[in-house]
Design an enzyme around this catalytic site. Structure first.
Site, PDB file in Angstrom:
ATOM      1  N   HIS A  47     -36.987  11.258 -36.547  1.00 54.89           N
ATOM      2  CA  HIS A  47     -37.399  11.951 -34.591  1.00 54.89           C
ATOM      3  C   HIS A  47     -38.938  12.591 -35.716  1.00 54.89           C
ATOM      4  O   HIS A  47     -38.973  13.663 -36.604  1.00 54.89           O
ATOM      5  CB  HIS A  47     -36.345  13.743 -35.581  1.00 54.89           C
ATOM      6  N   ASP A  98     -28.571   7.413 -37.023  1.00 56.51           N
ATOM      7  CA  ASP A  98     -29.932   7.072 -37.655  1.00 56.51           C
ATOM      8  C   ASP A  98     -30.092   6.884 -35.775  1.00 56.51           C
ATOM      9  O   ASP A  98     -30.806   6.035 -35.219  1.00 56.51           O
ATOM     10  CB  ASP A  98     -28.988   5.929 -38.050  1.00 56.51           C
ATOM     11  N   GLU A 107     -34.490  14.193 -38.639  1.00 59.44           N
ATOM     12  CA  GLU A 107     -35.908  14.524 -38.794  1.00 59.44           C
ATOM     13  C   GLU A 107     -36.708  15.354 -40.242  1.00 59.44           C
ATOM     14  O   GLU A 107     -35.773  15.434 -41.225  1.00 59.44           O
ATOM     15  CB  GLU A 107     -36.648  16.420 -37.631  1.00 59.44           C
TER      16      GLU A 107
END
Length: 130
Positions: A47, A98, A107
């Site tokens: 992310h 994932d 992130e």
């Protein structure tokens, strides 16, 4: 130091820190490194905007803000590998999704990466502790 009636030595703490570093780098139930680009298995759907959007070489035209969502929701791996980034990692059940839309796990953030830098610096300076 003590924890209740248990004495915790420096050696105990160093051993625990080493196990945590090893876990992050792939010695875990998923056999996956949570450091992007490290080892044979690592997260592919980070992310991170710069990692998930195509590079300027692959897509020379600007990508408007709202057009970025197609990349966020894409099931394709990130086109740019964010080498060295530590992700949020698994949940309390050691499960890792994932999925770049699952920012809690996928992130990278400074509060996640900074503590590992300290541990790695210690082990680099004290190879006998390894």
């Amino acid at each position: 130091a003590s924890c209740g009636s248990t004495t915790v030595t420096a050696k105990n703490l160093i051993s625990l820190a080493k196990k945590q570093v090893d876990y992050i780098l792939g010695e875990n139930p998923a056999k996956m490194s949570y450091m992007v680009g490290f080892g044979e298995r690592y997260p592919q759907h980070v992310h991170h905007r710069g990692s998930s959007l195509p590079s300027v070489h692959a897509h020379p035209n600007p990508i408007p803000c709202n057009a970025g969502f197609q990349y966020l929701y894409s099931s394709s791996p990130n086109p740019n590998i964010l080498v060295g980034a530590i992700l949020g990692g698994p949940d309390s059940r050691d499960s890792f999704s994932d999925d770049r839309n699952n920012y809690q796990q996928s992130e990278p953030a400074t509060y996640i990466n900074a503590p590992l830098v300290g541990a790695l610096a210690f082990f680099a300076a004290n190879p006998v502790a390894n």
